[in-house]
Design a protein around this motif. Sequence first.
Motif, PDB file in Angstrom:
ATOM      1  N   ALA A   1       8.774  32.042  28.631  1.00 47.97           N
ATOM      2  CA  ALA A   1       9.936  31.027  28.233  1.00 47.97           C
ATOM      3  C   ALA A   1      10.304  31.636  26.875  1.00 47.97           C
ATOM      4  N   ARG A   2      11.950  31.543  26.816  1.00 50.84           N
ATOM      5  CA  ARG A   2      12.417  32.055  25.884  1.00 50.84           C
ATOM      6  C   ARG A   2      12.894  31.100  24.635  1.00 50.84           C
ATOM      7  N   VAL A   3      12.702  31.497  23.370  1.00 49.52           N
ATOM      8  CA  VAL A   3      12.982  30.228  22.484  1.00 49.52           C
ATOM      9  C   VAL A   3      14.505  30.639  22.032  1.00 49.52           C
ATOM     10  N   VAL A   4      15.382  29.942  22.022  1.00 46.22           N
ATOM     11  CA  VAL A   4      16.599  30.015  21.656  1.00 46.22           C
ATOM     12  C   VAL A   4      16.585  30.312  20.183  1.00 46.22           C
ATOM     13  N   SER A   5      16.735  31.462  19.744  1.00 44.14           N
ATOM     14  CA  SER A   5      16.929  31.549  18.290  1.00 44.14           C
ATOM     15  C   SER A   5      17.480  33.211  17.993  1.00 44.14           C
ATOM     16  N   GLY A   6      17.644  33.654  16.936  1.00 47.50           N
ATOM     17  CA  GLY A   6      18.100  34.938  16.638  1.00 47.50           C
ATOM     18  C   GLY A   6      17.253  36.092  17.223  1.00 47.50           C
ATOM     19  N   THR A   7      16.032  35.991  17.539  1.00 46.39           N
ATOM     20  CA  THR A   7      15.417  36.794  18.046  1.00 46.39           C
ATOM     21  C   THR A   7      15.242  36.693  19.571  1.00 46.39           C
ATOM     22  N   ASP A   8      15.404  35.396  20.160  1.00 42.14           N
ATOM     23  CA  ASP A   8      15.300  35.164  21.501  1.00 42.14           C
ATOM     24  C   ASP A   8      13.972  35.573  21.941  1.00 42.14           C
ATOM     25  N   THR A   9      13.067  35.518  21.360  1.00 39.84           N
ATOM     26  CA  THR A   9      11.640  35.828  21.712  1.00 39.84           C
ATOM     27  C   THR A   9      11.123  35.151  22.684  1.00 39.84           C
ATOM     28  N   GLN A  10      10.330  35.831  23.691  1.00 43.68           N
ATOM     29  CA  GLN A  10       9.915  35.266  24.823  1.00 43.68           C
ATOM     30  C   GLN A  10       8.284  35.179  24.705  1.00 43.68           C
ATOM     31  N   TYR A  11       7.896  33.843  24.976  1.00 39.46           N
ATOM     32  CA  TYR A  11       6.318  33.395  24.976  1.00 39.46           C
ATOM     33  C   TYR A  11       5.983  33.415  26.231  1.00 39.46           C
ATOM     34  N   PHE A  12       4.668  34.080  26.547  1.00 38.44           N
ATOM     35  CA  PHE A  12       4.268  34.172  27.776  1.00 38.44           C
ATOM     36  C   PHE A  12       3.044  33.315  28.099  1.00 38.44           C
ATOM     37  N   GLY A  13       3.236  32.827  29.548  1.00 35.99           N
ATOM     38  CA  GLY A  13       2.006  31.974  29.808  1.00 35.99           C
ATOM     39  C   GLY A  13       0.741  32.910  30.170  1.00 35.99           C
ATOM     40  N   PRO A  14      -0.317  32.332  30.502  1.00 33.43           N
ATOM     41  CA  PRO A  14      -1.501  33.031  30.583  1.00 33.43           C
ATOM     42  C   PRO A  14      -1.733  33.815  31.906  1.00 33.43           C
ATOM     43  N   GLY A  15      -0.741  33.496  32.940  1.00 33.46           N
ATOM     44  CA  GLY A  15      -0.707  34.043  34.093  1.00 33.46           C
ATOM     45  C   GLY A  15      -1.562  33.424  35.377  1.00 33.46           C
ATOM     46  N   THR A  16      -1.125  33.752  36.441  1.00 33.78           N
ATOM     47  CA  THR A  16      -1.641  33.318  37.741  1.00 33.78           C
ATOM     48  C   THR A  16      -2.113  34.447  38.554  1.00 33.78           C
TER      49      THR A  16
END
Lengths: 109, 116
Positions: free
Chosen positions: B96-111
Amino acid sequence: GEDVEQSLFLSVREGDSSVINCTYTDSSSTYLYWYKQEPGAGLQLLTYIFSNMDMKQDQRLTVLLNKKDKHLSLRIADTQTGDSAIYFCAERSTDKLIFGTGTRLQVFP
Amino acid sequence: GAVVSQHPSWVICKSGTSVKIECRSLDFQATTMFWYRQFPKQSLMLMATSNEGSKATYEQGVEKDKFLINHASLTLSTLTVTSAHPEDSSFYICSARVVSGTDTQYFGPGTRLTVL
């Protein structure tokens, strides 16, 4: 096209420094990232660097960026056994992340 | 902050059945989520970009009728693998991407999906 390359494997002794290298091709990348993946888990964001920076330090992590050569590195100081994992660099290209092939870091006592 | 969860963490199903995987941003709103597929000892392959309230954008070579994506709210995206076959067995990771200057994506633990 975009292509991000990493060496596949790195083995270091506990307490030494680790340096993981990455080369990328998209010169318009605005941000570059380092992620860590432990076995069977998702990716954990370690750090990122903006393309107009040369270096960024965050505790034991140091990121160096050579934009001219499109080369990114991650240095882990005082490497611990808990640092054993796969490390991915990624470049932000337009709206997407392009991931490197991943470097498996193995830390031995 | 910026925690992303996935459910289930692993699933085993018979060939021909459909499997739904959920991706949730727990403490932030994500207008954009991404779905990746990872084969053993390989990098992540982007499958599709999921935008809240609109159709997903699929990468070249990914069958949209096979991998159905729904992003009905700002905190939830789902991936449904329809009529799963053994070749669909893989590790699926969302971000999921955080809307910010860096537009960093944070990941789930996977399935981890295993199709018998």
